[in-house]
Design a protein around this motif. Structure first.
Motif, short mmCIF file in Angstrom:
data_model
loop_
_atom_site.label_atom_id
_atom_site.label_comp_id
_atom_site.label_asym_id
_atom_site.label_seq_id
_atom_site.Cartn_x
_atom_site.Cartn_y
_atom_site.Cartn_z
N GLY A 1 -2.49 8.29 -0.62
CA GLY A 1 -1.99 9.08 -1.74
C GLY A 1 -2.82 10.30 -2.09
N SER A 2 -3.97 10.46 -1.45
CA SER A 2 -4.83 11.61 -1.75
C SER A 2 -4.52 12.78 -0.81
N ARG B 1 4.20 18.27 3.84
CA ARG B 1 2.92 17.67 3.45
C ARG B 1 1.72 18.39 4.08
N ASP C 1 -0.91 8.76 3.95
CA ASP C 1 -0.42 7.40 4.11
C ASP C 1 -1.20 6.74 5.25
N ASN D 1 -0.69 13.86 0.12
CA ASN D 1 -0.09 12.53 -0.07
C ASN D 1 -0.23 11.67 1.18
N GLU E 1 -6.79 2.13 2.03
CA GLU E 1 -6.37 1.80 0.67
C GLU E 1 -7.57 1.81 -0.26
#
Length: 203
Positions: free
Chosen positions: A36-37, A91, A111, A109, A141
Motif C-alpha cells: 500500500g505504500s 501506478r 502490492d 500503491n 506486509e
C-alpha cells in the motif's frame, strides 16, 4: 622514430572516441517497502559528455519467478511515457530530472505481487554504450528486522558496556586516590601535632 610516434597518436585518437562513448548507470541494490505504500526507485548515470537533448531512460520489470521483462516507463524526446496496460497501469510515474542525469520513477500503491527486479537503461548520445543497472524490490506486509539492525544493536550494547566499565574503573581509581590522599594528610597533620606537643614539653 617519428613514424612510430605518429602511428601511436593515430591509434590513441582512434581509441579515445570509443572510450568516451561509454556510459555508467547506477541504481540501488535492493529496496524494501510495505503493502500500500509508494516507493521511489532511483536511476542515474555517469557520462563524459554534457547531458544531451536526446538523453533517454528506459525502465523494465521482471516479476519474481519469471524470465520475461515488461517495459513500464520511458523518457525520450523530452517527454515521459509510462505503462498504460501492464501490472503498473496508473501506478508508475516518471519523477526524475534528466538534466541532472536523474531518471527515477515512483511506484504507487504497492502490492505483494510487485516483488521483482527493476532494470534501468540510459542513453546520453553519443554516449550510448553501457550496461543497464538493476534493483530488486521486496514488498512486505510488515517490514522484517534486518540482520544489520540486530548486529548494530549488539555492537551498540557492547560499546555501551565498555564505556560503562571504563567510567567505573576511573571512578574507583579516583575514589581510592582521594582516600589515600585523605589518610596521608591526616597522618601528616597528626605527626605535626605530636611534634608540636613534644617541643612544648621540652620548653
Amino acid at each position: 622514430m617519428l613514424r612510430v610516434l605518429a602511428l601511436a597518436s593515430v591509434v590513441l585518437l582512434g581509441i579515445a572516441p570509443e572510450a568516451s562513448q561509454a556510459i555508467s548507470i547506477y541504481t540501488g541494490w535492493e529496496r524494501h517497502a510495505l503493502v500500500g505504500s509508494d516507493i521511489r526507485l532511483s536511476c542515474s548515470f555517469f557520462s563524459w559528455r554534457f547531458v544531451s537533448d536526446d538523453v533517454s531512460f528506459s525502465w523494465s520489470y521482471r516479476p519474481d519467478g519469471s524470465r520475461e521483462s515488461i517495459s513500464i516507463a520511458h523518457y525520450a524526446g523530452g517527454e515521459p511515457y509510462t505503462d498504460n496496460k501492464g501490472p503498473f497501469k496508473d501506478r508508475v510515474e516518471f519523477v526524475g530530472n534528466p538534466k541532472n542525469r536523474d531518471g527515477s520513477i515512483l511506484l504507487k500503491n504497492l502490492d505483494l505481487s510487485d516483488n521483482g527486479t527493476f532494470t534501468c537503461d540510459a542513453k546520453n548520445p553519443p554516449d550510448i554504450v553501457g550496461r543497464p543497472s538493476s534493483v530488486r524490490l521486496l514488498v512486505f506486509e510488515q517490514l522484517p528486522i534486518q540482520a544489520g539492525v540486530i548486529t548494530g544493536a549488539i555492537i551498540g550494547v557492547v560499546l555501551g558496556l565498555l564505556v560503562l566499565i571504563v567510567v567505573i574503573y576511573y571512578l574507583m581509581r579516583f575514589l581510592v586516590a582521594r582516600r589515600v590522599f585523605s589518610l596521608s594528610v591526616s597522618k601528616h597533620g597528626k605527626k605535626k601535632k605530636e611534634g608540636s606537643q613534644q617541643r612544648q614539653i621540652k620548653v
